[in-house]
Design a protein around this motif. Sequence first.
Motif, PDB file in Angstrom:
ATOM      1  N   GLU A  96       0.571  -1.137  -0.020  1.00  0.00           N
ATOM      2  CA  GLU A  96      -0.032  -0.078  -0.111  1.00  0.00           C
ATOM      3  C   GLU A  96       1.018   1.338   0.043  1.00  0.00           C
ATOM      4  OE1 GLU A  96      -4.081   1.652   2.423  1.00  0.00           O
ATOM      5  OE2 GLU A  96      -2.557   0.252   3.150  1.00  0.00           O
ATOM      6  N   ASP A  97       1.959   1.305   0.837  1.00  0.00           N
ATOM      7  CA  ASP A  97       2.865   2.480   0.925  1.00  0.00           C
ATOM      8  C   ASP A  97       3.503   2.600  -0.638  1.00  0.00           C
ATOM      9  OD1 ASP A  97       4.537  -0.087   1.045  1.00  0.00           O
ATOM     10  OD2 ASP A  97       5.601   0.885   2.667  1.00  0.00           O
ATOM     11  N   LEU A  98       3.881   1.607  -1.407  1.00  0.00           N
ATOM     12  CA  LEU A  98       4.350   1.692  -2.555  1.00  0.00           C
ATOM     13  C   LEU A  98       3.615   2.297  -3.604  1.00  0.00           C
ATOM     14  CD1 LEU A  98       6.670   1.452  -4.667  1.00  0.00           C
ATOM     15  CD2 LEU A  98       5.908  -1.000  -5.020  1.00  0.00           C
ATOM     16  N   TYR A  99       1.975   2.025  -3.451  1.00  0.00           N
ATOM     17  CA  TYR A  99       1.155   2.290  -4.290  1.00  0.00           C
ATOM     18  C   TYR A  99       0.955   4.107  -4.204  1.00  0.00           C
ATOM     19  CZ  TYR A  99      -3.726   3.333  -5.964  1.00  0.00           C
ATOM     20  OH  TYR A  99      -4.555   4.039  -6.632  1.00  0.00           O
ATOM     21  N   TYR A 100       0.853   4.332  -2.892  1.00  0.00           N
ATOM     22  CA  TYR A 100       0.556   5.707  -2.573  1.00  0.00           C
ATOM     23  C   TYR A 100       2.075   6.601  -3.073  1.00  0.00           C
ATOM     24  CZ  TYR A 100      -3.358   4.698  -0.193  1.00  0.00           C
ATOM     25  OH  TYR A 100      -4.687   4.323   0.296  1.00  0.00           O
ATOM     26  N   ARG A 101       3.119   6.099  -3.122  1.00  0.00           N
ATOM     27  CA  ARG A 101       4.291   6.646  -3.641  1.00  0.00           C
ATOM     28  C   ARG A 101       4.016   6.730  -5.074  1.00  0.00           C
ATOM     29  NH1 ARG A 101       8.389   9.561  -0.926  1.00  0.00           N
ATOM     30  NH2 ARG A 101       8.660   8.794   1.065  1.00  0.00           N
ATOM     31  N   LEU A 102       3.635   5.881  -6.105  1.00  0.00           N
ATOM     32  CA  LEU A 102       3.336   5.908  -7.122  1.00  0.00           C
ATOM     33  C   LEU A 102       2.503   6.912  -7.846  1.00  0.00           C
ATOM     34  CD1 LEU A 102       4.379   2.067  -8.096  1.00  0.00           C
ATOM     35  CD2 LEU A 102       6.109   4.062  -8.124  1.00  0.00           C
ATOM     36  N   ASN A 103       1.408   6.841  -7.168  1.00  0.00           N
ATOM     37  CA  ASN A 103       0.142   7.369  -7.559  1.00  0.00           C
ATOM     38  C   ASN A 103       0.152   8.935  -6.975  1.00  0.00           C
ATOM     39  OD1 ASN A 103      -2.164   7.227  -8.782  1.00  0.00           O
ATOM     40  ND2 ASN A 103      -3.388   6.949  -6.627  1.00  0.00           N
ATOM     41  N   VAL A 104       1.219   9.433  -7.445  1.00  0.00           N
ATOM     42  CA  VAL A 104       1.221  11.025  -7.067  1.00  0.00           C
ATOM     43  C   VAL A 104       0.450  11.824  -8.115  1.00  0.00           C
ATOM     44  CG1 VAL A 104       2.689  13.046  -6.811  1.00  0.00           C
ATOM     45  CG2 VAL A 104       3.368  11.009  -5.659  1.00  0.00           C
ATOM     46  N   SER A 105       0.941  11.302  -9.316  1.00  0.00           N
ATOM     47  CA  SER A 105       0.130  12.123 -10.534  1.00  0.00           C
ATOM     48  C   SER A 105      -0.480  11.063 -11.383  1.00  0.00           C
ATOM     49  CB  SER A 105       1.133  12.859 -11.337  1.00  0.00           C
ATOM     50  OG  SER A 105       1.992  13.940 -10.624  1.00  0.00           O
ATOM     51  N   PRO A 106      -1.922  10.488 -10.998  1.00  0.00           N
ATOM     52  CA  PRO A 106      -2.535   9.663 -11.592  1.00  0.00           C
ATOM     53  C   PRO A 106      -3.117  10.216 -12.848  1.00  0.00           C
ATOM     54  CG  PRO A 106      -3.666  10.135  -9.977  1.00  0.00           C
ATOM     55  CD  PRO A 106      -2.424  11.073  -9.753  1.00  0.00           C
ATOM     56  N   ILE A 107      -2.906   9.306 -14.093  1.00  0.00           N
ATOM     57  CA  ILE A 107      -3.456   9.681 -15.278  1.00  0.00           C
ATOM     58  C   ILE A 107      -4.137   8.364 -15.815  1.00  0.00           C
ATOM     59  CG2 ILE A 107      -3.238  10.508 -17.692  1.00  0.00           C
ATOM     60  CD1 ILE A 107      -0.702  11.732 -16.593  1.00  0.00           C
ATOM     61  N   ARG A 108      -5.406   8.310 -16.268  1.00  0.00           N
ATOM     62  CA  ARG A 108      -6.137   7.196 -16.534  1.00  0.00           C
ATOM     63  C   ARG A 108      -6.174   7.395 -18.195  1.00  0.00           C
ATOM     64  NH1 ARG A 108     -10.922   4.696 -18.387  1.00  0.00           N
ATOM     65  NH2 ARG A 108     -11.880   6.662 -18.471  1.00  0.00           N
ATOM     66  N   LEU A 109      -6.128   6.338 -18.942  1.00  0.00           N
ATOM     67  CA  LEU A 109      -5.986   6.511 -20.466  1.00  0.00           C
ATOM     68  C   LEU A 109      -7.191   5.889 -20.864  1.00  0.00           C
ATOM     69  CD1 LEU A 109      -2.281   5.846 -21.691  1.00  0.00           C
ATOM     70  CD2 LEU A 109      -3.210   7.955 -20.579  1.00  0.00           C
ATOM     71  N   PRO A 110      -8.161   6.642 -21.583  1.00  0.00           N
ATOM     72  CA  PRO A 110      -9.315   5.943 -22.031  1.00  0.00           C
ATOM     73  C   PRO A 110      -9.194   4.716 -22.997  1.00  0.00           C
ATOM     74  CG  PRO A 110      -9.005   8.269 -23.214  1.00  0.00           C
ATOM     75  CD  PRO A 110      -7.940   8.030 -22.339  1.00  0.00           C
ATOM     76  N   SER A 111     -10.038   3.771 -23.018  1.00  0.00           N
ATOM     77  CA  SER A 111     -10.214   2.652 -23.931  1.00  0.00           C
ATOM     78  C   SER A 111     -10.660   3.437 -25.111  1.00  0.00           C
ATOM     79  CB  SER A 111     -10.739   1.531 -23.672  1.00  0.00           C
ATOM     80  OG  SER A 111     -10.348   1.101 -22.308  1.00  0.00           O
ATOM     81  N   LEU A 112     -10.411   2.538 -26.403  1.00  0.00           N
ATOM     82  CA  LEU A 112     -10.878   3.097 -27.700  1.00  0.00           C
ATOM     83  C   LEU A 112     -12.389   3.346 -27.793  1.00  0.00           C
ATOM     84  CD1 LEU A 112     -10.313   4.121 -30.435  1.00  0.00           C
ATOM     85  CD2 LEU A 112     -10.064   1.984 -31.060  1.00  0.00           C
ATOM     86  N   ARG A 113     -13.141   2.220 -26.948  1.00  0.00           N
ATOM     87  CA  ARG A 113     -14.470   2.140 -27.167  1.00  0.00           C
ATOM     88  C   ARG A 113     -15.075   3.413 -26.300  1.00  0.00           C
ATOM     89  NH1 ARG A 113     -12.894  -1.899 -23.586  1.00  0.00           N
ATOM     90  NH2 ARG A 113     -13.611  -1.624 -21.390  1.00  0.00           N
ATOM     91  N   GLU A 114     -14.368   4.162 -25.551  1.00  0.00           N
ATOM     92  CA  GLU A 114     -14.861   5.368 -24.723  1.00  0.00           C
ATOM     93  C   GLU A 114     -14.687   6.780 -25.730  1.00  0.00           C
ATOM     94  OE1 GLU A 114     -13.583   5.755 -20.697  1.00  0.00           O
ATOM     95  OE2 GLU A 114     -12.449   4.004 -21.028  1.00  0.00           O
ATOM     96  N   HIS A 115     -13.841   6.673 -26.892  1.00  0.00           N
ATOM     97  CA  HIS A 115     -13.990   7.867 -27.824  1.00  0.00           C
ATOM     98  C   HIS A 115     -13.976   7.116 -29.450  1.00  0.00           C
ATOM     99  CE1 HIS A 115      -9.352   7.225 -28.353  1.00  0.00           C
ATOM    100  NE2 HIS A 115      -9.442   6.584 -27.398  1.00  0.00           N
TER     101      HIS A 115
END
Length: 642
Positions: free
Chosen positions: A478-497
């Motif tokens: 969990e502590d590694l996840y919070y270290r990595l997740n400082v600037s989260p960016i979700r890339l949309p699937s093609l079916r979303e655009h």
Amino acid sequence: MESKLRSEVASSWMRCQAAGLDPQVLEDPLDLSDAEVLDLIGKKGELIRHARPFMVQLHKFLSGSGFVLLLFDETGHLLETVGDAKMLRGTRHFARGASWAEPRLGSNAVGMVLSSGHPFQISGSEHYHRLLQSWTSAAAPIFSEGGKLVGILGLAGPASGAHAHTLGMVLASTKAVERELKVRLKHNEMVLLDNHFSSILLTVSDAVIVLDVEGVVIQINPVAERLLGASHRNVVGTRMDDLTRDSLPIHGLLGRGVEFNDREMEIHWGRGRYNCLASGRPIRDESATVIGGVFFFNPIHKIKQLVNRFSGAEATFRFEDILGEAKVLKKAIHLGHLASQNNSNVLLTGDSGTGKEMFAQAIHNRSRRAEGPFIAVNCGAIPRELIASELFGYQEGSFTGANKGGRPGKFELASGGTLFLDEIGDMPIEQQVALLRVLQDHTITRIGGEGPLAVDVRIICATNKDLPGAIQKGTLREDLYYRLNVSPIRLPSLREHLEDIPLLVAAFLRKLAPQPNGLSHVVDQTVVETLQAYSWPGNVRELQNAVERIAHAANGSQITLEHLPEEFLSRLHATPEHPASGSHSLGPGTLRQQLDQQEKNELMAALLQHKGCLTKSANALGMSRNTLYRRLKYHGIETRKQ
């Protein structure tokens, strides 16, 4: 041969040929009488007195290498030599009064200085005479205070000993001689030698430390001062053993005169600690006794950056290369722009094929680290037992099969740039602790290493997995996840655009087109609607592959429905889980209805052919049994459970 020569050397060869010089036969270099030689030596006595101390000192630096120091007058006649006796014995070309001018010796460094007026170095086959092609020669002019040529300082030796700094050392010595001639001051020999050696140190691009025979630092150059972060007076008097743990090469250098080249060594001073690539050469006196040594070094990350540049460890994609106008995609691009302006860790999430590495490269290229390396690592593709050595490197002998000399890890290679950790969710739990330590301390420790090494790396991670779910399962800290997740960016699937499909198809076709300006294919609108009716589980990567296949099938003609592969059409129907949305839904009587009917007919035909056996029908249709169940339910076809 002449076509491969430098232009100035080629011109010299042409002059030699025009003068009738035979490349197989050397002319007699002695064109002066004994009386003329004595007269010349007398006239040039002041030049000889000022130049000889520098020649002696430079020879000490090069002792044992086979090189000879030579001093000439302004006509190319030899005035003085300093070198090993065996190198000077047995040839008239090293006799006082010998002419090294081009009409006598052909193309050589001294003759080139006489014709061009500037420093010159000639090596190997560039010499006009065959008998000189095993040598290298370097020479630089000596000018008086009024800018008149008064002499030439040269260096000659075996071509195998040619070095990038050879001409620089000669040039530094000539500048020192010119200063002595200008000021006409009488310094004692030790001051002369020290000034000369300082001039040489200032000309080299490497960091240089000069040691006495006991291993005590007696001089460093400005490059070494910058790398150590300390002034000359703070380092002089320090023992080399205090600057590196790997002291065996230094002891061999000073004790037995054993030189070493391009050895990886750790240098530490104060709180600084870094790996460098080092070389060492002994300094000998005229009796060949070792009286000290010269230690050259450069931070290894500089060399690695050069290697990365030529080995393809660079980011090629930019935000301008990401195609699409949909809001969900524009939002991701906007967040990417924001992330590029800081040094925080970035976590890219999204399905496979959505372009996570492309986004990572774009962020790198927009950041202040754009000139640094971009190193990509697929955490899911590396065996568990190798991932530590791949990321953090190892020292020589740290485990069976380790490379001689050790090997840097990806963190070291990425220093000064960006490390892209793809499929971070697949990293073994035991290595997550080590990664967390790097994120906290910005240091790594090689396997088998004795101490931490500082690394300056920006981390961008990517995954197509549910990381919060992985935390619940205990496969992600969990502590590694919070270290990595400082600037989260979700890339949309093609079916979303899906509205971006026409733009993407046109771009892919342009890339495939033989003409650089314009499309070679015209796409039927029905084809575009068909592509927009599909859910694209493989996202943009799958679309690109499909367009390439369709383009090959069309072979330059208009692309119509008949060019779509049959298996693609069979998978095309939107499932209940992924229905076509918005303006891209096809109503009754349209293509969607036709395709549904076609698939229903195919399903019924397969069941009839295989007498209702679902397993055989699924195999014949190229789909799994579960998929067949879902498609039958979608079309309202009832079957008996088997």
